[in-house]
Design an enzyme around this catalytic site. Structure first.
Site, short mmCIF file in Angstrom:
data_model
loop_
_atom_site.label_atom_id
_atom_site.label_comp_id
_atom_site.label_asym_id
_atom_site.label_seq_id
_atom_site.Cartn_x
_atom_site.Cartn_y
_atom_site.Cartn_z
N CYS A 49 -105.61 115.17 26.01
CA CYS A 49 -106.22 114.61 27.23
C CYS A 49 -107.04 115.63 28.02
O CYS A 49 -107.75 115.25 28.96
CB CYS A 49 -105.15 113.99 28.13
SG CYS A 49 -103.99 115.20 28.83
N GLU A 64 -64.62 120.84 -8.93
CA GLU A 64 -64.37 121.58 -7.70
C GLU A 64 -65.66 121.75 -6.91
O GLU A 64 -66.73 121.97 -7.50
CB GLU A 64 -63.80 122.97 -8.03
CG GLU A 64 -62.54 122.93 -8.88
CD GLU A 64 -62.16 124.28 -9.45
OE1 GLU A 64 -61.16 124.33 -10.19
OE2 GLU A 64 -62.85 125.29 -9.16
N ASP A 86 -47.23 131.21 19.69
CA ASP A 86 -47.58 132.38 20.50
C ASP A 86 -46.33 133.08 21.03
O ASP A 86 -46.28 134.32 21.10
CB ASP A 86 -48.48 131.97 21.67
CG ASP A 86 -49.88 131.57 21.20
OD1 ASP A 86 -50.23 131.92 20.06
OD2 ASP A 86 -50.58 130.90 21.97
#
Length: 675
Positions: free
Chosen positions: A408, A111, A35
């Site tokens: 239920c 490849e 950087d």
């Protein structure tokens, strides 16, 4: 040194570092040093615009050309390959090849077939002058401005470059970048991208090159196309090595083999490790390696006879979504799922796929009766990507969560601020109870061998168990009386149940199924309190005082232990002989050699299970993360380490094998990572 000389020096230095980082994956300086050099280059170009070189790395992103996406005629056609779908078809191709050549070729290049966007790159006197899509093989689209943003595409070749050269490659989006991109989409509340391949193709065709640059695309070069000037070679492998020397990125997974049996072995290995790499593959390309033999075998009207593509099983297919049902999990969470016409995808036949929650169903707008796209990659649970709306019959209704649980009859509610609806029936709900019992007996909890879904279902249907405590009341005589049970299988299950009574406290806590309490939190609670009784009597403040435990988790723990039904369950488990505490440690505790150290564990270790390796780190004061980042101190890599290994390499994170991991546990980071 003059500014001009320094500028030229910086250009060369940054090109070298860019090559080492993006092509060789072997940087010799860290990101901060890079950087600083890049910033110096930018400053010089700002102060002295007359010095600016169009091949500078700062010129990767610019305005799109006026003729962006205009037609480009390839100097030589970009042929497509014939496909084979099985080893039988591959053998038939090989027989035709041997017949055309008059014998076995001298060797093959194998490849990986990258699932991306095919492009051609043209270099003139070493400078990138054009990037074009494959198009119809004869005419493609000009995407030069966008291709320039891809950091692994060199703007300037290394060494003695030819006058004109055109190469073929595949632009792809790394899986890690795709996942990060979709995480950003989710944070913004936007629709996720479907797959890396489509996202890569769309990224290359962006009108704004800055958008393309933000996607962090990459490229593999797989073929030399046109060449004006340059050396001569005898094999494709030699050509690829020369292209690599010029700075072009060649896949290190490529292999040159001598025999057809070795081709088959390469395919088998590539298939087995299909998901270990940070890019998607959809096949294996096999080429005759000798260039002279390629010429002798020749072409058909549309493809070379000397090459073929072995296609891997597709991982996305379309099928009919018959209906949307729901399942109630161990916590009461209600999850919709798709019931579909069976479809073979990702190597298995899929009939069901998760739809996550009602919001996800509405976001994707999938409806019963739709033709849908189904995806399955590796061992990932199948999912419905979305509908093919062009095929939607008229009148299909949007799906909505039912008001009552079909198992239920109790109301289904959506708690405020949550995405998942919940069944309010508690353990009266047979679906929730089944999931809870299976979780309690699972390997991650009490590890009761033989008590899987089918056995749990059978015992529930016979009325023999109603909660985890009932498991410990079962007898071999009861089991032998059931259809399909023999004395040996009955005794084995009873022995596994008996052994589970002595599991460590951590496993019992996991098995109880407390909301927000997984393996790590369970271990933390067990280490701190050492008994169920102590946790039972702890307050929210007592629990949040523990490092790593927040108020939401603490509130969930206190609420669970405060429930009278849960207290009754614990009493019954204790009465049945289940251990409710860990013994007090004798002598000194495990040395805290890994305080402040964060590791990631991947692959298969011989001397550790994944859980035991994690536990070994945690009990020494370290942390175990799920993904590699700049904050990771080390990656512990076993066999088949996968994409995390590549991520660690790219970030400069130290990679330790199992032997080094053992030293790390015993002696701390200084012994293997340095001071």
């Amino acid at each position: 040194m003059t500014d001009r000389d320094r500028y030229r020096e910086l250009l060369e230095e940054l090109r070298e570092h860019n090559y080492r980082y993006h092509v060789l994956n072997a940087p010799i300086i860290d990101d901060n040093e890079y950087d600083l050099l890049y910033r110096e280059l930018v400053d010089l170009e700002t102060e002295h615009p007359e010095l600016v070189d169009e091949t500078s790395l700062t010129r990767r992103v610019g305005d799109p050309a006026d003729d962006a996406f205009s037609p480009v005629r390839h100097r030589l056609p970009m042929f497509s390959l014939d496909n084979v779908m099985s080893f039988d078809e591959l053998a038939a191709w090989h027989d035709r090849l041997a017949s055309a050549y008059g014998g076995e070729p001298s060797g093959y290049s194998c490849e990986l077939k990258i699932d991306g966007l095919a492009v051609s790159l043209t270099y003139e006197n070493g400078q990138l002058t054009r990037g074009a899509t494959r198009g119809d093989g004869t005419v493609g689209e000009d995407v030069t401005a966008n291709v320039r943003t891809i950091k692994s595409v060199p703007l300037t070749l290394r060494g003695d470059a030819p006058a004109v050269m055109e190469v073929r490659g595949e632009i792809y989006l790394p899986v890690s970048e795709f996942n990060a991109l979709n995480a950003q989409q989710a944070e913004r509340g936007e629709q996720p991208y479907v797959n890396p391949r489509n996202t890569a193709a769309g990224s290359v065709r962006q009108k704004n090159p800055e958008v393309t640059a933000s996607r962090n695309l990459a490229v593999w070069i797989y073929q030399l196309g046109y060449l004006d000037g340059g050396p001569s070679w005898s094999t494709h492998t030699e050509q690829m090595a020369w292209l690599s020397d010029l700075g072009l990125r060649i896949n290190p997974a490529n292999r040159t083999v001598k025999t057809f049996d070795e081709v088959v072995a390469y395919i088998e290995d590539a298939t087995a490790h299909r998901h270990d790499r940070d890019y998607e593959t959809d096949g294996i390309v096999i080429k005759v390696d000798s260039l002279a033999e390629q010429v002798e075998v020749g072409f058909t009207a549309r493809s070379p006879r000397w090459a073929t593509a072995y296609k891997l099983p597709p991982e996305e297919k379309t099928t009919l979504l018959r209906e949307i049902r729901i399942n109630v999990g161990r916590t009461g969470a209600v999850t919709p799922y798709a019931v579909m016409e069976p479809v073979f995808v990702g190597g298995v036949t899929v009939t069901n796929a998760t739809l996550h929650n009602e919001g996800e169903v509405h976001r994707k707008d999938v409806r019963a009766g739709d033709t849908v796209i189904v995806r399955r990659a590796g061992d990932v649970i199948p999912e419905v990507v979305g509908p093919v709306t062009e095929l939607r019959p008229k009148g299909l209704r949007k799906w909505h969560m039912p008001a009552r649980c079909p198992f239920c009859g109790n109301p289904i509610v959506l708690p405020e601020g949550q995405a998942k609806a919940k069944c309010t029936g508690g353990y009266e709900c047979p679906s929730r109870l089944r999931e809870y019992l299976f979780h309690f007996a699972s390997r991650g909890a009490m590890d009761i061998e033989g008590l899987g879904y089918m056995t749990v279902d059978m015992l529930l249907n016979k009325g023999m168990i109603r909660d985890p405590a009932d498991i410990y009341l079962l007898t071999a005589d009861q089991l032998v009386a059931l259809d399909g049970w023999k004395e040996t299988s009955a005794n084995n299950l009873i022995a596994a149940i008996e052994a589970s009574k002595h599991q460590p406290l951590q496993r019992l806590i996991v098995g109880l199924g407390i909301d927000h309490v997984g393996w790590t939190i369970a271990r933390t609670l067990a280490s701190h309190f050492r008994s169920i009784e102590a946790i039972r009597n702890a307050s929210v403040d007592d629990i949040t005082a523990i490092d790593g435990v927040g108020p939401e988790i603490a509130g969930s723990v206190v609420a669970w232990f405060g429930d009278p039904d849960n207290r009754s369950l614990l009493d019954r488990l204790e009465a049945a002989g289940v251990s409710m505490a860990d013994p007090q440690p004798e002598g000194p505790t495990v040395p805290q050699t890994l305080q402040g150290v964060t590791v990631v564990i991947t692959g298969t270790l011989e001397g550790f299970t994944r859980d035991s390796a994690k536990a070994a780190v945690l009990e020494r004061g370290g942390k175990v993360a799920g993904s590699v980042s700049g904050r990771t101190d080390a990656l512990i890599a076993g066999e088949n380490a996968g994409s995390k290994l590549a991520k660690a390499d790219s970030l400069g994170v130290p990679v330790l094998d199992e032997a080094a991991f053992t030293i790390l546990l015993a002696s701390g980071p200084a012994a293997v990572l340095g001071s």
